[in-house]
Design a protein around this motif. Sequence first.
Motif, PDB file in Angstrom:
ATOM      1  N   HIS A 566      76.065 -46.835  -6.946  1.00  0.00           N
ATOM      2  CA  HIS A 566      75.978 -45.688  -7.168  1.00  0.00           C
ATOM      3  C   HIS A 566      74.999 -44.994  -6.331  1.00  0.00           C
ATOM      4  CE1 HIS A 566      75.395 -41.899  -9.406  1.00  0.00           C
ATOM      5  NE2 HIS A 566      76.547 -41.969  -9.709  1.00  0.00           N
ATOM      6  N   MET A 571      81.286 -46.263  -6.330  1.00  0.00           N
ATOM      7  CA  MET A 571      81.497 -46.885  -7.516  1.00  0.00           C
ATOM      8  C   MET A 571      82.589 -47.761  -7.489  1.00  0.00           C
ATOM      9  SD  MET A 571      80.863 -43.444  -9.930  1.00  0.00           S
ATOM     10  CE  MET A 571      81.073 -44.312 -11.387  1.00  0.00           C
ATOM     11  N   TYR A 636      76.975 -38.653 -15.734  1.00  0.00           N
ATOM     12  CA  TYR A 636      76.782 -39.719 -15.054  1.00  0.00           C
ATOM     13  C   TYR A 636      75.572 -40.143 -15.047  1.00  0.00           C
ATOM     14  CZ  TYR A 636      74.869 -36.197 -11.712  1.00  0.00           C
ATOM     15  OH  TYR A 636      74.084 -35.529 -11.124  1.00  0.00           O
TER      16      TYR A 636
END
Length: 645
Positions: A566, A571, A636
């Motif tokens: 990340h 990802m 996130y």
Amino acid sequence: MKQLKKKLLALAVIATTFLSSCGPDWDSPGNYYTFTGETIANFLENNSDEFSTFIQVLKRTAVWAEMQTYGHYTCFAPTNDAFENYFAEKGITINELDDKECDTIAWSHILSEMYYTTDLVEGAFPSPNLLDRYLSFSCDSDSISGNLFYLVNKTARLLERDDSCENGVVQIVNKVVEPSNKMLPDIMSEDKNISLFYKAMMLTNMNDSISLYIDDKYVAPGGDSCITGVYYHTGDEWEYAIFPEKRYYKYTVFAEPDEVFNRNGIYTLDDLIAYAKTVYDESYPADAGKYDDDYTNRRNPLNRFISYHFIEYYNAYNDFNVTNEDLVNTNFDRTNWDLEDFFEAMLPNSFMRIVTPKSGQIYINRKGSPAAGVTAEGVRIMTPSEIPVDQNALNGIYHYIDGILEYSNYVRTDVLNTRIRYDCTTLSPDFVNSGGRNRPGTTSCTGIKQGFCKNFTFSDETLLSIRNRHQWFWSYEGDEVILQGIYDATMKLPPVPFDGTYEIRIGYPVMASRGVIQSYFGQDPLRLDPCDIPLDLRIGGEDPRIGWVADTDNEAENRVNDKAMHNRGYMKAPASYCPSGGDYFRYIGPSMLRRILTTQYMSVEGEYYLRVRQLLDNNMAEMVYDYLEIVPKSVYASDKGEDIY
């Protein structure tokens, strides 16, 4: 209404086990015609005592020749009794039909794909008839015997099903199929069960927003682009992009029946106006009290209430998520994740979350999963078997919903406070209304013409198409949007539910045939800012610049690798989907990736654009717009971390 409610409740139970309940009666000996090598025309003529009138009609059209030759058709064959009733209702005889009327009848009863009832679920047939209209498929029960039976367009009952022929399948019906030629507001006006919703729609003039049908400015590309298509290469396949001959405007409306409003204390139009004001004054406090008497203003509470019930896509009941049952049961992790898609609504700057849990029921704005539990039940979309009328209009369809649908503060800040993952085939109404999304696997895709694609603009050097759905594709939900050539495409991004910082991500499979792209982001589509460095879609995750490492049994180590990737802007792909017979995307290897294109502050009222430009001097290079994620920081960067699904 009480009798209707009892019938709806009974059919709701039937619908949850629709296929398995209907199966045993049909599968008993003698219900299937044994294949003998006949064409559909042969079958009808060999049973002319039952179909002589239908044969007469077909022989006055070009369709008859097609029924004699090779193909894969579905033919709904009305019996002579069905035509006798049809002519009695019209007050005419067969000799009074002109050629155009014969064409209409013939085209209404023929699909250019072959469908056995064992392949179908409630909703619409996957392909339109020769009139380019979708027919519905549902079930009902006999009031005396309780036996279940199938219906086409809610009126034509299947007397005998799945008669196999050399060039297709015959479905025998007891009534002439007549798709409505009325527009969506007109067909809704005839349904007394939604009278309150209809009155509110007319008061706000939102009926005008769902009245278009064919774009008369659209001209199909020249040559054979609409017949054989444009031949091109993508991934490991050579395929054809076939362009639509017409561009359609189509809509889906979600309508509360009066009984649902009554259940919530709403009996009159004034009650509904007051209810809408309560919800939308809180959701849009800056507009509270300013537009209360101006019902046609898009900021009026009632106008907002009604417009959130509209989407610019044709979605039959089985179109909202994934229609292919084999794909659903094989490719998705139903244990940890519920099927979901997102669609922009016609309330400005709004969208909705459509969810299908394992139960098979479909909900709007449901939150949760089998693994994490459900925190918001959402509003259930009623099945076709629960609705006593034909819902299909010339330019769309409407569905009953079993609850009040609203874009409230709670929906915006809680239910939609999630990883918003759009299958890219839902990012433009034209991808759906052209028939590109949900097409079963074939060797042809759906081409999209520049200048006639809402939310997308692209250069003349760009070939944009919707790739048909296959179970074994390395593509989320089995289909994808393809850009090929020296492509340069700008997309208007879907809205966000609340002001804040969001990651914009794309998912893609790595392949040598891909290009190198530069992406751009901003609010002025003509002056967008570059996002980071170019992205080489050919480089796999094992490259140290990406740092993909296979998961182990040590979850702490897996999370460390996730964080490291990340930080590099990448990802692993989701663990909720797999190509048929393979591992889930997350575990399939370093060839399935997500790329964080940019992290930006976005506001509810803003309009934002994403541009991708191909940098290689290679007119065969391609890009897969498979899925797009718009993810709020609350997800996130949460303390518990984003889930892997």
